[in-house]
Scaffold this motif. Structure first.
Motif, PDB file in Angstrom:
ATOM      1  N   LEU A  77      22.527 -39.155 -31.832  1.00  0.00           N
ATOM      2  CA  LEU A  77      23.656 -39.834 -31.190  1.00  0.00           C
ATOM      3  C   LEU A  77      24.703 -38.813 -30.772  1.00  0.00           C
ATOM      4  O   LEU A  77      24.898 -37.811 -31.467  1.00  0.00           O
ATOM      5  CB  LEU A  77      24.269 -40.831 -32.171  1.00  0.00           C
ATOM      6  N   PRO A  78      25.387 -39.064 -29.666  1.00  0.00           N
ATOM      7  CA  PRO A  78      26.433 -38.120 -29.261  1.00  0.00           C
ATOM      8  C   PRO A  78      27.504 -38.007 -30.342  1.00  0.00           C
ATOM      9  O   PRO A  78      27.878 -38.998 -30.965  1.00  0.00           O
ATOM     10  CB  PRO A  78      27.030 -38.747 -27.998  1.00  0.00           C
ATOM     11  N   THR A  79      27.960 -36.786 -30.586  1.00  0.00           N
ATOM     12  CA  THR A  79      29.054 -36.572 -31.535  1.00  0.00           C
ATOM     13  C   THR A  79      29.863 -35.391 -31.001  1.00  0.00           C
ATOM     14  O   THR A  79      29.999 -35.243 -29.794  1.00  0.00           O
ATOM     15  CB  THR A  79      28.500 -36.399 -32.982  1.00  0.00           C
ATOM     16  N   MET A  80      30.389 -34.561 -31.907  1.00  0.00           N
ATOM     17  CA  MET A  80      31.155 -33.399 -31.416  1.00  0.00           C
ATOM     18  C   MET A  80      30.204 -32.329 -30.908  1.00  0.00           C
ATOM     19  O   MET A  80      29.091 -32.221 -31.397  1.00  0.00           O
ATOM     20  CB  MET A  80      31.914 -32.789 -32.584  1.00  0.00           C
ATOM     21  N   GLU A  81      30.669 -31.501 -29.951  1.00  0.00           N
ATOM     22  CA  GLU A  81      29.906 -30.346 -29.492  1.00  0.00           C
ATOM     23  C   GLU A  81      28.482 -30.713 -29.120  1.00  0.00           C
ATOM     24  O   GLU A  81      27.520 -30.167 -29.670  1.00  0.00           O
ATOM     25  CB  GLU A  81      29.887 -29.259 -30.586  1.00  0.00           C
ATOM     26  N   ASN A  82      28.340 -31.687 -28.229  1.00  0.00           N
ATOM     27  CA  ASN A  82      26.999 -32.037 -27.758  1.00  0.00           C
ATOM     28  C   ASN A  82      26.478 -30.898 -26.880  1.00  0.00           C
ATOM     29  O   ASN A  82      27.257 -30.150 -26.274  1.00  0.00           O
ATOM     30  CB  ASN A  82      27.066 -33.352 -26.984  1.00  0.00           C
ATOM     31  N   THR A  83      25.140 -30.798 -26.813  1.00  0.00           N
ATOM     32  CA  THR A  83      24.515 -29.653 -26.150  1.00  0.00           C
ATOM     33  C   THR A  83      25.068 -29.419 -24.743  1.00  0.00           C
ATOM     34  O   THR A  83      25.403 -28.289 -24.379  1.00  0.00           O
ATOM     35  CB  THR A  83      22.995 -29.872 -26.112  1.00  0.00           C
ATOM     36  N   HIS A  84      25.183 -30.490 -23.934  1.00  0.00           N
ATOM     37  CA  HIS A  84      25.626 -30.260 -22.544  1.00  0.00           C
ATOM     38  C   HIS A  84      27.065 -29.773 -22.492  1.00  0.00           C
ATOM     39  O   HIS A  84      27.421 -28.985 -21.614  1.00  0.00           O
ATOM     40  CB  HIS A  84      25.432 -31.533 -21.695  1.00  0.00           C
ATOM     41  N   GLN A  85      27.892 -30.234 -23.457  1.00  0.00           N
ATOM     42  CA  GLN A  85      29.295 -29.800 -23.436  1.00  0.00           C
ATOM     43  C   GLN A  85      29.397 -28.307 -23.769  1.00  0.00           C
ATOM     44  O   GLN A  85      30.127 -27.562 -23.114  1.00  0.00           O
ATOM     45  CB  GLN A  85      30.101 -30.631 -24.438  1.00  0.00           C
ATOM     46  N   VAL A  86      28.636 -27.880 -24.782  1.00  0.00           N
ATOM     47  CA  VAL A  86      28.676 -26.472 -25.183  1.00  0.00           C
ATOM     48  C   VAL A  86      28.078 -25.596 -24.079  1.00  0.00           C
ATOM     49  O   VAL A  86      28.650 -24.576 -23.683  1.00  0.00           O
ATOM     50  CB  VAL A  86      27.901 -26.270 -26.511  1.00  0.00           C
ATOM     51  N   ALA A  87      26.922 -26.011 -23.555  1.00  0.00           N
ATOM     52  CA  ALA A  87      26.227 -25.178 -22.562  1.00  0.00           C
ATOM     53  C   ALA A  87      26.983 -25.159 -21.241  1.00  0.00           C
ATOM     54  O   ALA A  87      27.116 -24.099 -20.608  1.00  0.00           O
ATOM     55  CB  ALA A  87      24.807 -25.705 -22.365  1.00  0.00           C
ATOM     56  N   GLN A  88      27.497 -26.315 -20.808  1.00  0.00           N
ATOM     57  CA  GLN A  88      28.186 -26.352 -19.513  1.00  0.00           C
ATOM     58  C   GLN A  88      29.558 -25.696 -19.587  1.00  0.00           C
ATOM     59  O   GLN A  88      30.111 -25.312 -18.559  1.00  0.00           O
ATOM     60  CB  GLN A  88      28.245 -27.806 -19.000  1.00  0.00           C
ATOM     61  N   ALA A  89      30.098 -25.522 -20.812  1.00  0.00           N
ATOM     62  CA  ALA A  89      31.336 -24.751 -20.953  1.00  0.00           C
ATOM     63  C   ALA A  89      31.049 -23.269 -20.645  1.00  0.00           C
ATOM     64  O   ALA A  89      31.914 -22.551 -20.151  1.00  0.00           O
ATOM     65  CB  ALA A  89      31.915 -24.906 -22.355  1.00  0.00           C
ATOM     66  N   GLN A  90      29.821 -22.823 -20.938  1.00  0.00           N
ATOM     67  CA  GLN A  90      29.434 -21.445 -20.618  1.00  0.00           C
ATOM     68  C   GLN A  90      29.073 -21.323 -19.139  1.00  0.00           C
ATOM     69  O   GLN A  90      29.406 -20.356 -18.490  1.00  0.00           O
ATOM     70  CB  GLN A  90      28.183 -21.036 -21.432  1.00  0.00           C
ATOM     71  N   ASN A  91      28.318 -22.311 -18.654  1.00  0.00           N
ATOM     72  CA  ASN A  91      27.854 -22.285 -17.264  1.00  0.00           C
ATOM     73  C   ASN A  91      27.774 -23.737 -16.777  1.00  0.00           C
ATOM     74  O   ASN A  91      26.873 -24.481 -17.161  1.00  0.00           O
ATOM     75  CB  ASN A  91      26.471 -21.622 -17.206  1.00  0.00           C
ATOM     76  N   PRO A  92      28.722 -24.142 -15.911  1.00  0.00           N
ATOM     77  CA  PRO A  92      28.809 -25.549 -15.491  1.00  0.00           C
ATOM     78  C   PRO A  92      27.542 -26.055 -14.804  1.00  0.00           C
ATOM     79  O   PRO A  92      27.328 -27.266 -14.722  1.00  0.00           O
ATOM     80  CB  PRO A  92      29.991 -25.561 -14.521  1.00  0.00           C
ATOM     81  N   ASP A  93      26.696 -25.147 -14.307  1.00  0.00           N
ATOM     82  CA  ASP A  93      25.480 -25.588 -13.605  1.00  0.00           C
ATOM     83  C   ASP A  93      24.314 -25.884 -14.552  1.00  0.00           C
ATOM     84  O   ASP A  93      23.228 -26.239 -14.092  1.00  0.00           O
ATOM     85  CB  ASP A  93      25.026 -24.518 -12.607  1.00  0.00           C
ATOM     86  N   THR A  94      24.532 -25.714 -15.850  1.00  0.00           N
ATOM     87  CA  THR A  94      23.436 -25.904 -16.807  1.00  0.00           C
ATOM     88  C   THR A  94      22.934 -27.345 -16.787  1.00  0.00           C
ATOM     89  O   THR A  94      23.724 -28.291 -16.749  1.00  0.00           O
ATOM     90  CB  THR A  94      23.909 -25.558 -18.234  1.00  0.00           C
ATOM     91  N   ARG A  95      21.613 -27.479 -16.812  1.00  0.00           N
ATOM     92  CA  ARG A  95      20.986 -28.804 -16.836  1.00  0.00           C
ATOM     93  C   ARG A  95      20.465 -29.093 -18.234  1.00  0.00           C
ATOM     94  O   ARG A  95      19.887 -28.198 -18.878  1.00  0.00           O
ATOM     95  CB  ARG A  95      19.836 -28.851 -15.833  1.00  0.00           C
ATOM     96  N   VAL A  96      20.660 -30.323 -18.692  1.00  0.00           N
ATOM     97  CA  VAL A  96      20.264 -30.693 -20.053  1.00  0.00           C
ATOM     98  C   VAL A  96      19.535 -32.033 -20.017  1.00  0.00           C
ATOM     99  O   VAL A  96      20.018 -32.983 -19.408  1.00  0.00           O
ATOM    100  CB  VAL A  96      21.499 -30.817 -20.985  1.00  0.00           C
ATOM    101  N   VAL A  97      18.374 -32.087 -20.654  1.00  0.00           N
ATOM    102  CA  VAL A  97      17.697 -33.373 -20.871  1.00  0.00           C
ATOM    103  C   VAL A  97      17.671 -33.644 -22.366  1.00  0.00           C
ATOM    104  O   VAL A  97      17.151 -32.837 -23.144  1.00  0.00           O
ATOM    105  CB  VAL A  97      16.258 -33.370 -20.304  1.00  0.00           C
ATOM    106  N   TYR A  98      18.280 -34.747 -22.751  1.00  0.00           N
ATOM    107  CA  TYR A  98      18.256 -35.196 -24.143  1.00  0.00           C
ATOM    108  C   TYR A  98      17.068 -36.143 -24.319  1.00  0.00           C
ATOM    109  O   TYR A  98      16.879 -37.065 -23.501  1.00  0.00           O
ATOM    110  CB  TYR A  98      19.528 -35.981 -24.476  1.00  0.00           C
ATOM    111  N   VAL A  99      16.317 -35.941 -25.394  1.00  0.00           N
ATOM    112  CA  VAL A  99      15.142 -36.773 -25.683  1.00  0.00           C
ATOM    113  C   VAL A  99      15.308 -37.348 -27.083  1.00  0.00           C
ATOM    114  O   VAL A  99      15.566 -36.605 -28.032  1.00  0.00           O
ATOM    115  CB  VAL A  99      13.852 -35.918 -25.648  1.00  0.00           C
ATOM    116  N   ASP A 100      15.166 -38.667 -27.209  1.00  0.00           N
ATOM    117  CA  ASP A 100      15.184 -39.245 -28.554  1.00  0.00           C
ATOM    118  C   ASP A 100      14.304 -40.490 -28.564  1.00  0.00           C
ATOM    119  O   ASP A 100      14.235 -41.220 -27.579  1.00  0.00           O
ATOM    120  CB  ASP A 100      16.607 -39.599 -29.009  1.00  0.00           C
ATOM    121  N   ILE A 101      13.654 -40.715 -29.692  1.00  0.00           N
ATOM    122  CA  ILE A 101      12.762 -41.878 -29.821  1.00  0.00           C
ATOM    123  C   ILE A 101      13.560 -43.159 -30.035  1.00  0.00           C
ATOM    124  O   ILE A 101      13.070 -44.254 -29.784  1.00  0.00           O
ATOM    125  CB  ILE A 101      11.774 -41.636 -30.993  1.00  0.00           C
ATOM    126  N   ASP A 102      14.801 -43.016 -30.501  1.00  0.00           N
ATOM    127  CA  ASP A 102      15.606 -44.175 -30.878  1.00  0.00           C
ATOM    128  C   ASP A 102      16.413 -44.637 -29.662  1.00  0.00           C
ATOM    129  O   ASP A 102      17.257 -43.886 -29.152  1.00  0.00           O
ATOM    130  CB  ASP A 102      16.551 -43.769 -32.032  1.00  0.00           C
TER     131      ASP A 102
END
Ligand code: SAM
Length: 261
Positions: A77-102
């Motif tokens: 579940l989204p919480t603090m420092e989600n992957t896209h927020q951390v990665a896009q803070a380094q490089n705004p063009d970063t692409r992220v796919v989140y995968v979860d079974i739930d």
């Protein structure tokens, strides 16, 4: 394939939300978290150690390692420092796919990500790498001709030995080119308390396998481990000063990052 939302039984995603202090959970999840706390009272601290490790690993991968595509398997579940927020803070063009079974992750994740066209959330079982890799959202956002960061943070311990976790890791890493990276964090068998926790996980949740540092290191076979290798969470590239003497819960999970040659 995805799982049903069943409020009467704890789910991994919602129980993790409880120990991180979130609000997206039910009574069954909170009761399970209390069972864990009865074995290791600092289980909430362990969850936060893992979450902070995720942040440091993503900062390293998007920064120093220069990756701009992330496949976050078992994203939670989204919480603090989600992957896209951390990665896009380094490089705004970063692409992220989140995968979860739930499916609860999709429901909450979409709300958070609605404004961000470079990030997608899919409901899929990571034990089926083809379904994940060939999903239209993955195909749209991730170019497998270029290096990809594959994240398995807090996830592989929820796969039983007979579900071939090594084969699943290999399938993802075989599908991405040289220069791709793999990040893993995993419950670590450091003695009787770890085995007691494992018992609680297996009894009430059905998954939660504590593996040795050697077993966890084995998942990186064929890859080049980045310093400092597979180590307890606080020891993996700490932000500030190196940690002092480690507590038991500091050692209950280990993590590593490796590069595909
Ligand atoms: N990666 C996040 C982190 O470390 O902060 C969340 C970890 S959470 C403990 C594990 C997540 O993996 C849960 O959200 C759970 O639903 C998901 N999960 C478990 N088995 C899965 C599977 N077979 N396929 C996809 N997701 C799975």
């Amino acid at each position: 394939m995805s799982q049903e939302i069943d409020p009467s039984r704890p789910s991994i995603a919602r129980a993790y939300d409880v120990v991180l202090g979130g609000k997206d959970n039910y009574a069954a999840d909170r009761a399970f978290a209390d069972q864990l706390r009865a074995t290791v009272p600092q289980i909430d601290d362990l969850a936060w150690l893992n979450r902070r490790l995720l942040g440091r690993a993503v900062r390293y991968l998007a920064g120093e390692a220069g990756l701009d595509q992330f496949l976050d398997l078992g994203a939670g579940l989204p919480t603090m420092e989600n992957t896209h927020q951390v990665a896009q803070a380094q490089n705004p063009d970063t692409r992220v796919v989140y995968v979860d079974i739930d499916p609860i992750v999709l429901a909450h994740g979409q709300a958070l990500l609605a404004e961000n066209g470079r990030t997608g959330v899919i409901t899929a079982d990571l034990r089926d790498p083809t379904a994940v890799l060939e999903h239209p959202t993955t195909r749209e956002l991730i170019d497998r001709g270029r290096p990809v960061a594959v994240l398995l943070i807090g996830l592989l311990h929820h796969l039983h030995d007979d579900e071939n976790p090594q084969g699943i890791v290999d399938a993802y890493m075989d599908a991405v080119p040289a220069g791709s990276h793999l990040a893993i964090s995993h419950f670590c068998d450091v003695g009787p308390e770890a085995r007691e926790l494992q018992e609680t996980f297996l009894t009430f949740l059905g998954t939660g396998r504590f593996r040795t540092i050697e077993e966890i290191t084995g998942y990186f076979r064929g890859l080049e481990l980045i310093e400092p290798g597979v180590v307890p969470l606080p020891v993996w590239r700490p932000d500030g000063l190196p940690p002092g003497e480690l507590t038991l819960w500091d050692r209950l999970m280990a993590a590593g990052v490796a590069r595909k040659r």
